[in-house]
Design a protein around this motif. Structure first.
Motif, PDB file in Angstrom:
ATOM      1  N   GLU A  69       0.839  -1.191   0.000  1.00 23.28           N
ATOM      2  CA  GLU A  69       0.000   0.000   0.000  1.00 23.28           C
ATOM      3  C   GLU A  69       0.882   1.251   0.000  1.00 23.28           C
ATOM      4  N   LEU A 124      -1.988   2.936  -4.091  1.00 19.64           N
ATOM      5  CA  LEU A 124      -2.676   1.664  -3.866  1.00 19.64           C
ATOM      6  C   LEU A 124      -3.288   1.628  -2.480  1.00 19.64           C
ATOM      7  N   GLU A 125      -4.561   1.210  -2.403  1.00 23.06           N
ATOM      8  CA  GLU A 125      -5.290   1.028  -1.149  1.00 23.06           C
ATOM      9  C   GLU A 125      -5.983  -0.331  -1.204  1.00 23.06           C
ATOM     10  N   CYS A 126      -5.900  -1.099  -0.121  1.00 28.59           N
ATOM     11  CA  CYS A 126      -6.514  -2.420  -0.072  1.00 28.59           C
ATOM     12  C   CYS A 126      -7.678  -2.438   0.930  1.00 28.59           C
ATOM     13  N   THR A 178     -10.320   8.327  -0.298  1.00 28.06           N
ATOM     14  CA  THR A 178      -9.119   7.866  -0.992  1.00 28.06           C
ATOM     15  C   THR A 178      -9.295   7.933  -2.499  1.00 28.06           C
ATOM     16  N   ASP A 198      -5.108  -5.625   4.589  1.00 25.23           N
ATOM     17  CA  ASP A 198      -4.053  -4.622   4.745  1.00 25.23           C
ATOM     18  C   ASP A 198      -2.659  -5.228   4.697  1.00 25.23           C
ATOM     19  N   PRO A 225       0.893   5.974   2.278  1.00 23.52           N
ATOM     20  CA  PRO A 225      -0.286   5.095   2.316  1.00 23.52           C
ATOM     21  C   PRO A 225      -1.489   5.734   3.003  1.00 23.52           C
TER      22      PRO A 225
END
Length: 418
Positions: free
Chosen positions: A281, A285-287, A303, A321, A395
């Motif tokens: 992340e 990028l975000e999960c 986001t 995460d 992040p």
């Protein structure tokens, strides 16, 4: 030439003056007995252009093929008579233009072309005449206002926030010496199809951290690179001639998940997902474990707004995460979840960013990727009547500062079709 920089306006004027004719789109605002230029787009190309003229009492839109010296004079700030209209520039142009050299399939203000191109942008003075908001009824289609008319005229979309843009001129030079039309990536083979108008002496090179491989390009056609260990992370495919690049692609594709590259075909989507997760992340990028609810939903939407306001990015739903791929809940209706996320974005972000939801299958698990493109302007999360702006710092998604918001609004998007 580098990928970005500055070019003196005098150089652009000379370049236009030397051309017999260029393709032009002009948006004009009525000013007493004359017409002031609001926005001009020039394509330095011999592609035939269909003439279009929309005339209203307060605005006019022209799509014409004009002599290069006529456009050069208007760029220089000299009045010109064009298609029966006396057109005036809003003032002397700036001394230099922002310059960007773009690879093939690279999005720039929601526009992509198969081949590379160079773009020059000149901004207008902030004190110039602004278009009105009245209904437009005349020779062109009836439209709500200048903003909508400009969006429809330039890129055939019903509405986009383009009237407040800061650029007075946009000049585009297509570069068709050579480009990559399709790259197919399999478990042990990369196949690149090359096309172009001047490929003599070109070389196709695949580079990665541990080495590189080159092949001579004698003309249009397919070239193959063996991948005994699969495609290495951060590989670079370059079409070049000596020390000048003609076109290139870097991997993972799409880079940071922005503006999915139609020229890249993954025969195994799983490895693509692994490459995307390789750096963890971060800014792009975000999960998310699952489609969020409650406060977590607001966090995801903030986001997405931050991605769109900056360089773009990807939200992966079905990834924890710690980057473990767990997939969407078993038995979940994937289509329904896609529509749920699309509804969240539509109802809470303004303007709605350019994005693509995409389903990726990996080892029997389903991951939903929301690929958000850079919008070239600030996108807000709407909390009731309040508009909130965010940026991505590493992040983390954090509130945008005043200077970041101001800079974002000074860079309103421009859109060109070719």
């Amino acid at each position: 030439m580098g990928n970005s920089g500055q070019t003196e306006t005098a150089v652009l004027v000379a370049m236009l003056s030397e051309r017999a004719a260029v393709n032009v789109r002009l948006a004009l605002v009525a000013d007493a007995q004359q017409w002031q230029l609001h926005h001009g787009q020039v394509t330095l190309d011999d592609t035939p252009l269909t003439e279009r003229v929309w005339r209203y009492s307060t605005a006019s839109f022209l799509q014409l093929r004009l002599p290069g010296p006529t456009v050069a004079a208007l760029l220089r700030g000299d009045d010109q008579d064009i298609h029966g209209l006396h057109v005036v520039a809003p003032g002397p142009p700036p001394s230099s233009a922002s310059t960007s050299r773009l690879r093939g399939q690279q999005e720039w203000d929601r526009v992509t072309t198969p081949w590379p191109r160079t773009e020059w942008t000149l901004n207008r003075d902030t004190d110039t005449l602004q278009p009105g908001r009245d209904l437009l009824v005349g020779d062109g289609p009836s439209l709500l206002n200048f903003d909508q008319a400009l969006s429809v005229f330039l890129h055939q979309r019903p509405h986009d926030s383009t009237a407040g843009r800061s650029d007075l001129w946009r000049i585009v030079l297509p570069q068709r010496a050579g480009w990559l039309t399709q790259i197919t990536i399999g478990p042990d083979l990369l196949t690149a199809v090359v096309d172009g108008e001047a490929l003599d002496g070109a070389v196709l090179e695949l580079s990665w951290a541990a080495g590189n491989e080159r092949q001579s390009v004698d003309g249009a056609g397919a070239h193959r690179f063996a991948l005994p260990n699969g495609l290495a992370h951060d590989s670079l495919l370059m079409l070049r001639r000596e020390d000048q690049w003609l076109d290139w692609r870097s991997f993972p594709a799409p880079t940071y998940g922005c503006a999915r590259d139609a020229s890249i075909v993954w025969e195994q989507p799983g490895p693509e997902l692994e490459l995307l997760l390789a750096n963890g992340e971060g800014k792009h990028l975000e999960c998310k474990r699952e489609v969020p609810e409650g406060d977590s939903r607001k966090k995801m939407l903030k986001t997405i707004a931050a991605f769109a306001s900056q360089d773009g990015g990807t939200v992966l739903i079905g990834v924890r995460d710690d980057l473990q791929i767990v997939g969407l809940p078993e038995g979940a209706n994937v289509d329904k979840q896609v529509l749920q996320v699309m509804g969240m974005i539509r109802d809470n972000l303004e303007p709605v960013p350019s994005y693509e939801p995409r389903v990726i299958e990996h080892d029997g698990k389903t991951v939903l990727a929301i690929e958000v493109s850079a919008g070239g302007q600030m996108h807000a999360y709407r909390d009731g009547q309040r508009m909130e702006f965010y940026v991505r710092v590493g992040p983390n998604t954090v509130p945008a500062r005043h200077h970041e918001i101001a800079a974002g609004f000074r860079q309103a998007p421009t859109v060109t079709t070719f």
